[in-house]
Design a protein around this motif. Structure first.
Motif, mmCIF file in Angstrom:
data_model
loop_
_atom_site.group_PDB
_atom_site.id
_atom_site.type_symbol
_atom_site.label_atom_id
_atom_site.label_comp_id
_atom_site.label_asym_id
_atom_site.label_seq_id
_atom_site.Cartn_x
_atom_site.Cartn_y
_atom_site.Cartn_z
ATOM 1 N N PRO A 159 0.812 -1.232 0.000
ATOM 2 C CA PRO A 159 0.000 0.000 0.000
ATOM 3 C C PRO A 159 0.837 1.270 0.000
ATOM 4 O O PRO A 159 0.409 2.286 -0.555
ATOM 5 C CB PRO A 159 -0.836 -0.129 1.274
ATOM 6 C CG PRO A 159 -0.181 -1.172 2.093
ATOM 7 C CD PRO A 159 0.476 -2.106 1.141
ATOM 8 N N LYS A 195 0.643 4.023 -2.936
ATOM 9 C CA LYS A 195 0.404 5.423 -2.579
ATOM 10 C C LYS A 195 1.378 6.346 -3.306
ATOM 11 O O LYS A 195 0.974 7.362 -3.891
ATOM 12 C CB LYS A 195 0.527 5.587 -1.070
ATOM 13 C CG LYS A 195 0.558 7.023 -0.550
ATOM 14 C CD LYS A 195 0.632 7.019 0.977
ATOM 15 C CE LYS A 195 0.885 8.404 1.546
ATOM 16 N NZ LYS A 195 2.300 8.829 1.374
ATOM 17 N N GLY A 251 -4.940 -0.615 -4.223
ATOM 18 C CA GLY A 251 -4.459 0.621 -3.621
ATOM 19 C C GLY A 251 -4.541 1.790 -4.581
ATOM 20 O O GLY A 251 -4.998 2.884 -4.224
ATOM 21 N N LEU A 270 -7.075 5.156 -4.210
ATOM 22 C CA LEU A 270 -6.505 6.484 -4.016
ATOM 23 C C LEU A 270 -6.716 7.407 -5.215
ATOM 24 O O LEU A 270 -6.718 8.621 -5.070
ATOM 25 C CB LEU A 270 -5.010 6.360 -3.710
ATOM 26 C CG LEU A 270 -4.682 5.627 -2.398
ATOM 27 C CD1 LEU A 270 -3.195 5.353 -2.312
ATOM 28 C CD2 LEU A 270 -5.158 6.419 -1.197
ATOM 29 N N TRP A 291 -5.785 -2.330 2.346
ATOM 30 C CA TRP A 291 -5.297 -1.368 3.336
ATOM 31 C C TRP A 291 -6.053 -0.049 3.255
ATOM 32 O O TRP A 291 -6.348 0.584 4.265
ATOM 33 C CB TRP A 291 -3.804 -1.137 3.141
ATOM 34 C CG TRP A 291 -3.231 -0.104 4.058
ATOM 35 C CD1 TRP A 291 -3.027 1.225 3.806
ATOM 36 C CD2 TRP A 291 -2.797 -0.307 5.414
ATOM 37 N NE1 TRP A 291 -2.484 1.863 4.897
ATOM 38 C CE2 TRP A 291 -2.334 0.944 5.904
ATOM 39 C CE3 TRP A 291 -2.743 -1.422 6.258
ATOM 40 C CZ2 TRP A 291 -1.829 1.098 7.192
ATOM 41 C CZ3 TRP A 291 -2.243 -1.255 7.541
ATOM 42 C CH2 TRP A 291 -1.796 -0.012 7.993
ATOM 43 N N TRP A 292 -6.360 0.403 2.035
ATOM 44 C CA TRP A 292 -7.001 1.709 1.858
ATOM 45 C C TRP A 292 -8.523 1.629 1.855
ATOM 46 O O TRP A 292 -9.199 2.594 1.504
ATOM 47 C CB TRP A 292 -6.505 2.351 0.565
ATOM 48 C CG TRP A 292 -5.029 2.578 0.554
ATOM 49 C CD1 TRP A 292 -4.088 1.904 -0.166
ATOM 50 C CD2 TRP A 292 -4.304 3.543 1.329
ATOM 51 N NE1 TRP A 292 -2.824 2.383 0.100
ATOM 52 C CE2 TRP A 292 -2.930 3.392 1.011
ATOM 53 C CE3 TRP A 292 -4.674 4.518 2.258
ATOM 54 C CZ2 TRP A 292 -1.937 4.183 1.590
ATOM 55 C CZ3 TRP A 292 -3.688 5.303 2.831
ATOM 56 C CH2 TRP A 292 -2.335 5.130 2.498
ATOM 57 N N ARG A 342 -9.855 1.068 7.603
ATOM 58 C CA ARG A 342 -9.733 2.326 8.331
ATOM 59 C C ARG A 342 -10.606 2.315 9.590
ATOM 60 O O ARG A 342 -10.207 2.828 10.644
ATOM 61 C CB ARG A 342 -10.122 3.497 7.418
ATOM 62 C CG ARG A 342 -9.189 3.710 6.225
ATOM 63 C CD ARG A 342 -9.781 4.786 5.318
ATOM 64 N NE ARG A 342 -9.120 4.899 4.037
ATOM 65 C CZ ARG A 342 -8.220 5.837 3.730
ATOM 66 N NH1 ARG A 342 -7.856 6.719 4.648
ATOM 67 N NH2 ARG A 342 -7.682 5.891 2.528
#
Length: 404
Positions: free
Chosen positions: A98, A102, A133, A137, A321-322, A327
């Motif tokens: 991740p 990013k 990821g 994003l 992860w994102w 979260r």
């Protein structure tokens, strides 16, 4: 192929695969390529990638030291949850993806690129991690995965392509590393070759970070790790940055044969895969963190964390992860760490990590006055246990009377 891509950011290592990908992207898409090389603690120099990219005509080259960000913002949050995938794997490869995704997206924004590219194959988990990821994003980003498009599906074909296009290859034709390896500040992994037989025992000379437990020192080593809000901040009273602390634990753990792992895991894409891992620092941290939580976390909070951890681990392993659910879990986990402060004393010996002490002056929930087997001067009325037991046994007694 129609030229619908003007500029691509490539996750570039400087090795054979990504060097071929660089040229292939230019040739196939007629686009400009920006290279991104990250130092996340793999133990190899990353600057040579700059010279290789320049030799291949790349104009925009990003070489970045991400070790502190990796440890602080990815590894440490994961360890607050005591994260282990399928009971064994400490997710060393998974947690690095991740961060790379990013930066790929950020560099694409900075350079005006309309696509990103990676060297992950179509059989593995990394393609999923990189791309989930990237899409999370930057929803409109285009991802180019050469291994799913080209026919260069063997090392011989890659070498032939490199020779045809004048791509420098540092190793001679016909030679190869025995295993596919991935390394970062948290771990190093080994896959492929003879390891594809799950009955085969890895050779001793395969391991790079750890001595064998048999060859480890005959005297144990003690160390103390101090935690603040669930994160390790010092070793033996020496404050260390996240990356420096993890690196120090890798060194001392490796010297004592700690952190070797041989497992068969279930990949997200559906197949089983055998791999070997060395995670010396992570193995020490996991044991230490659970120890400090044992005296600072409420029982039900600790049990809830343990129930949620496998789901959290799967989210990281599978590339989420994102995601909003990761979260959300992270917010809960981080809230639980507000009072996880104190010091853990450990003994390292012949591949083992043993907790031999833990203390927390301000936040401990352990009360020796209540827990003692000696006279507690009325701190705990043992007669109260009778009613507690009978109430909890009520459903069992009713069921037994009904023959259930």
């Amino acid at each position: 192929m129609a030229n619908d891509v003007n500029k691509v950011v490539l996750a570039y290592s400087g090795g054979l695969d990504t060097s071929v990908i660089l040229k292939w992207l230019e040739e196939t898409y007629g686009c400009e390529v920006v290279t991104f090389t990250a130092d996340i603690g793999q133990g190899e120099e990353v600057e040579p990638a700059r010279a290789k990219a320049q030799a291949l005509g790349v104009k925009e080259i990003y070489i970045e030291d991400l070790r502190e960000e990796f440890a602080r913002d990815f590894v440490f949050p994961m360890f607050r949850a005591n994260t282990v995938y399928e009971g064994e794997y400490l997710l060393g490869t998974s947690i690095a993806r991740p961060l790379i995704a990013k930066r790929l997206v950020e560099i694409a924004h900075e350079t005006g690129a309309d696509a990103v590219s990676h060297g992950a194959t179509g059989k593995g988990n990394d393609q999923v991690r990189f791309e989930l990821g990237a899409y999370a994003l930057k929803p409109g980003i285009r991802v180019i995965a050469p291994w799913r498009e080209w026919d260069l599906n063997s090392r011989e074909k890659l070498l032939a392509y490199a020779e045809k296009h004048g791509i420098p290859v540092e190793m001679k034709r016909g030679t190869r590393s025995p295993y596919s390896m991935d390394a970062n500040l948290l771990h190093i992994s080994y896959e492929g070759n003879q390891l594809e037989d799950p009955w085969f025992e890895a050779e001793e000379d395969m391991w790079r970070w750890t001595v064998s437990p048999e060859a480890a020192p005959d005297r144990p080593q003690y160390l103390e790790i101090r935690f603040e809000n669930g994160d390790p901040v010092a070793i033996d009273d020496e404050p260390l940055s996240p990356a420096s602390l993890l690196s120090r634990l890798n060194q001392v753990g490796g010297a004592h044969g700690i952190g070797r792992l041989d497992l068969v895991e279930n990949r997200y894409v559906g197949m089983k895969s055998r791999g070997c891992y060395e995670t010396p620092g992570g193995s020490i941290l996991l044991r230490a963190h659970r120890a400090i939580e044992s005296i600072t976390l409420d029982r039900e909070a600790a049990h809830l964390k343990d129930e949620l951890m496998p789901r959290y681990a799967s989210l990281i392993y599978n590339g989420y992860w994102w995601s909003p659910e990761r979260r959300m879990l992270q917010a809960l986990i981080d809230a639980s760490q507000a009072h996880v402060n104190g010091v853990v004393r450990l003994k390292l010996y012949k591949g083992n990590v043993t907790v031999v002490g833990r203390k927390s002056e301000a936040d401990t929930l352990f009360d020796a006055h209540i827990a003692t087997f000696e006279d507690d001067a009325g701190a705990y009325d043992q007669k109260d246990a009778e009613g507690f037991i009978k109430l909890n046994a009520l459903r069992l007694r009713i069921g037994a009377r009904r023959g259930r």
